[in-house]
Design a protein around this motif. Sequence first.
Motif, short mmCIF file in Angstrom:
data_model
loop_
_atom_site.label_atom_id
_atom_site.label_comp_id
_atom_site.label_asym_id
_atom_site.label_seq_id
_atom_site.Cartn_x
_atom_site.Cartn_y
_atom_site.Cartn_z
N GLY A 1 -22.18 83.76 62.13
CA GLY A 1 -22.29 84.68 61.01
C GLY A 1 -23.70 85.22 60.86
N LYS A 2 -24.33 84.91 59.71
CA LYS A 2 -25.64 85.51 59.47
C LYS A 2 -26.81 84.66 59.94
CE LYS A 2 -26.13 83.96 54.68
NZ LYS A 2 -26.99 84.27 53.54
N TYR A 3 -26.54 83.47 60.49
CA TYR A 3 -27.62 82.60 60.92
C TYR A 3 -27.62 82.30 62.41
CZ TYR A 3 -28.68 81.40 56.04
OH TYR A 3 -29.03 81.44 54.73
N ILE A 4 -28.82 82.02 62.93
CA ILE A 4 -28.96 81.42 64.25
C ILE A 4 -29.43 80.00 64.01
CG2 ILE A 4 -30.26 81.39 66.42
CD1 ILE A 4 -30.53 84.43 66.20
N TYR A 5 -28.72 79.04 64.58
CA TYR A 5 -29.08 77.63 64.45
C TYR A 5 -29.70 77.19 65.77
CZ TYR A 5 -26.12 77.46 60.30
OH TYR A 5 -25.58 77.69 59.06
N PHE A 6 -30.76 76.39 65.69
CA PHE A 6 -31.35 75.85 66.92
C PHE A 6 -32.04 74.53 66.63
CE2 PHE A 6 -34.51 78.63 65.02
CZ PHE A 6 -35.74 78.01 65.22
N THR A 7 -32.25 73.77 67.68
CA THR A 7 -32.83 72.43 67.57
C THR A 7 -34.09 72.36 68.42
OG1 THR A 7 -30.63 71.50 67.29
CG2 THR A 7 -32.35 69.97 67.96
N ILE A 8 -35.15 71.80 67.85
CA ILE A 8 -36.35 71.52 68.64
C ILE A 8 -36.29 70.05 69.01
CG2 ILE A 8 -38.86 71.21 68.52
CD1 ILE A 8 -39.00 73.85 66.97
N VAL A 9 -36.36 69.78 70.33
CA VAL A 9 -36.31 68.40 70.82
C VAL A 9 -37.73 68.00 71.20
CG1 VAL A 9 -35.30 66.83 72.51
CG2 VAL A 9 -34.00 68.83 71.75
N THR A 10 -38.21 66.89 70.61
CA THR A 10 -39.57 66.43 70.90
C THR A 10 -39.56 65.52 72.13
OG1 THR A 10 -39.37 64.51 69.46
CG2 THR A 10 -40.21 66.53 68.46
N THR A 11 -40.74 65.25 72.67
CA THR A 11 -40.84 64.42 73.88
C THR A 11 -40.37 62.99 73.61
OG1 THR A 11 -43.19 64.15 73.33
CG2 THR A 11 -42.65 65.71 75.08
N ASP A 12 -40.39 62.55 72.35
CA ASP A 12 -39.84 61.21 72.05
C ASP A 12 -38.38 61.30 71.57
OD1 ASP A 12 -40.48 62.31 69.63
OD2 ASP A 12 -41.71 60.65 68.92
N ARG A 13 -37.72 62.39 71.99
CA ARG A 13 -36.27 62.59 71.77
C ARG A 13 -35.86 62.74 70.31
NH1 ARG A 13 -34.30 64.46 76.47
NH2 ARG A 13 -35.41 63.42 78.14
N LYS A 14 -36.78 63.13 69.45
CA LYS A 14 -36.41 63.41 68.06
C LYS A 14 -35.87 64.83 68.02
CE LYS A 14 -38.40 62.85 63.43
NZ LYS A 14 -38.46 64.20 62.81
N GLU A 15 -34.83 65.05 67.23
CA GLU A 15 -34.26 66.39 67.12
C GLU A 15 -34.47 66.94 65.73
OE1 GLU A 15 -30.19 66.33 68.44
OE2 GLU A 15 -30.76 65.88 70.51
N ILE A 16 -35.02 68.15 65.67
CA ILE A 16 -35.28 68.80 64.38
C ILE A 16 -34.48 70.09 64.34
CG2 ILE A 16 -37.09 69.58 62.80
CD1 ILE A 16 -39.07 68.11 64.82
N ASP A 17 -33.60 70.19 63.34
CA ASP A 17 -32.70 71.34 63.25
C ASP A 17 -33.27 72.45 62.36
OD1 ASP A 17 -30.78 70.09 64.83
OD2 ASP A 17 -29.89 69.07 63.11
N PHE A 18 -33.14 73.68 62.83
CA PHE A 18 -33.60 74.85 62.09
C PHE A 18 -32.50 75.90 62.05
CE2 PHE A 18 -37.52 73.02 63.79
CZ PHE A 18 -38.35 73.05 62.68
N ARG A 19 -32.65 76.80 61.08
CA ARG A 19 -31.82 77.99 61.11
C ARG A 19 -32.65 79.16 60.59
NH1 ARG A 19 -27.42 77.17 56.14
NH2 ARG A 19 -28.87 77.70 54.46
N CYS A 20 -32.30 80.34 61.08
CA CYS A 20 -33.01 81.55 60.67
C CYS A 20 -32.00 82.70 60.59
CB CYS A 20 -34.12 81.89 61.65
SG CYS A 20 -33.57 82.13 63.35
N PRO A 21 -32.33 83.76 59.83
CA PRO A 21 -31.43 84.91 59.79
C PRO A 21 -31.21 85.47 61.19
CG PRO A 21 -33.11 85.08 58.09
CD PRO A 21 -33.50 83.94 58.97
N ASP A 22 -29.99 85.90 61.43
CA ASP A 22 -29.58 86.40 62.74
C ASP A 22 -30.59 87.33 63.41
OD1 ASP A 22 -28.18 87.14 64.94
OD2 ASP A 22 -26.44 87.92 63.89
N GLN A 23 -31.09 88.32 62.67
CA GLN A 23 -31.97 89.32 63.29
C GLN A 23 -33.38 88.81 63.57
OE1 GLN A 23 -29.83 90.58 60.65
NE2 GLN A 23 -28.53 91.27 62.33
N SER A 24 -33.78 87.70 62.96
CA SER A 24 -35.19 87.30 63.05
C SER A 24 -35.58 86.75 64.43
CB SER A 24 -35.52 86.28 61.97
OG SER A 24 -35.01 85.02 62.33
N CYS A 25 -34.58 86.21 65.17
CA CYS A 25 -34.84 85.70 66.53
C CYS A 25 -36.03 84.74 66.63
CB CYS A 25 -35.05 86.87 67.51
SG CYS A 25 -33.58 87.85 67.72
#
Length: 142
Positions: free
Chosen positions: A76-100
């Motif tokens: 829909g209106k969001y892009i969801y993505f995860t940043i994976v750190t070198t110690d395997r921690k996952e941080i979830d983010f979302r941003c408006p579709d157009q913002s990329c």
Amino acid sequence: SLSHITMSRRMKMSGEVIREGELEKRSDSLFQFWKKKLVVLTKDSLSLFPDGHKRARGKELGFHSILKVDCVERTGKYIYFTIVTTDRKEIDFRCPDQSCWNASITMALIDFQNKRAIQDFKSRQELEQAAGSPERRLARAP
């Protein structure tokens, strides 16, 4: 102008700012709600500030401790993505579709990783050359 001075001072402090704006981060708490963060992307880190204030203490994610940007999903209106750190921690983010934002972060991370790979290669070459140099062999002679 005053704003120019503070801008240049900030850039000296945290490296060149590539992009600045808002992202939502999923909280680590049980309820996992989304919290707005002011985000500053530089060529070697991503800084997150709570409640959109740069005065508040930010959390800096250095690219040296980030493995990859993963699980990019458009809904829909969001892009969801995860940043994976070198110690395997996952941080979830979302941003408006157009913002990329995911693309901006990925590009900066790839640039950083490429530069680091080149530096590693060069320092390996220098070590090999130093090990094979006649001066070093001479110094080892009895």
